[in-house]
Design a protein around this motif. Structure first.
Motif, mmCIF file in Angstrom:
data_model
loop_
_atom_site.group_PDB
_atom_site.id
_atom_site.type_symbol
_atom_site.label_atom_id
_atom_site.label_comp_id
_atom_site.label_asym_id
_atom_site.label_seq_id
_atom_site.Cartn_x
_atom_site.Cartn_y
_atom_site.Cartn_z
ATOM 1 N N THR A 78 0.859 -1.184 0.000
ATOM 2 C CA THR A 78 0.000 0.000 0.000
ATOM 3 C C THR A 78 0.891 1.229 0.000
ATOM 4 N N LEU A 79 0.565 2.158 -0.865
ATOM 5 C CA LEU A 79 1.254 3.438 -0.951
ATOM 6 C C LEU A 79 0.292 4.493 -0.419
ATOM 7 N N VAL A 80 0.720 5.236 0.611
ATOM 8 C CA VAL A 80 -0.134 6.223 1.252
ATOM 9 C C VAL A 80 0.555 7.582 1.183
ATOM 10 N N PHE A 81 -0.222 8.609 0.847
ATOM 11 C CA PHE A 81 0.306 9.973 0.761
ATOM 12 C C PHE A 81 -0.175 10.793 1.945
ATOM 13 N N ASP A 82 0.726 11.564 2.531
ATOM 14 C CA ASP A 82 0.403 12.440 3.656
ATOM 15 C C ASP A 82 0.711 13.875 3.265
ATOM 16 N N ASP A 83 -0.330 14.632 2.994
ATOM 17 C CA ASP A 83 -0.141 16.051 2.661
ATOM 18 C C ASP A 83 -0.440 16.951 3.854
ATOM 19 N N SER A 84 -0.808 16.346 4.999
ATOM 20 C CA SER A 84 -1.129 17.130 6.190
ATOM 21 C C SER A 84 0.097 17.380 7.065
ATOM 22 N N GLY A 85 1.148 16.590 6.871
ATOM 23 C CA GLY A 85 2.351 16.735 7.673
ATOM 24 C C GLY A 85 2.218 16.162 9.070
ATOM 25 N N GLN A 86 1.186 15.344 9.315
ATOM 26 C CA GLN A 86 0.950 14.791 10.645
ATOM 27 C C GLN A 86 1.632 13.449 10.857
#
Length: 114
Positions: A78-86
């Motif tokens: 699974t590839l997950v993107f975090d654009d929230s910086g959390q």
């Protein structure tokens, strides 16, 4: 004398088995080309191989994320993107529908995701 030869043979067979196991773990490289994505986005690659869980992360460099690792067979990832910086722990707390995620199989060789 016979015990020494037997011990030596056992050690050599053990080393040969280890060498064989390591040669079966071929390298994979995943390149994720992200054209329209925020520059502070982080990507996480999650997968399990030979009973061990892996979580790898990458930062965006010149429009790409890059991951490398070892596997001797196709493995679900699974590839997950975090654009929230959390961070990844915050992503795990979200509902599955709230995360930008892609499920795919990794395998030895080069994989390009656009």
């Amino acid at each position: 004398m016979k015990n020494n030869i037997l011990t030596l043979l056992l050690i050599l067979f053990g080393m040969a088995a280890l060498a064989q196991r390591n040669s079966n773990n071929a390298i994979f490289t995943i390149t994720v080309k992200a054209n329209r994505i925020a520059t502070d986005t982080k990507a996480y690659l999650l997968y399990q191989f030979e009973g061990q869980k892996y979580i790898d992360s990458a930062t965006l460099i010149t429009g790409n994320f890059k991951f490398t690792g070892h596997t001797s067979q196709p493995v679900n990832a699974t590839l997950v993107f975090d654009d929230s910086g959390q961070g990844i722990s915050a992503i795990f707390k979200r509902k599955a529908s709230g995360a930008d995620a892609l499920r795919f199989y990794i395998h030895p060789g080069n994989i390009v995701i656009i």
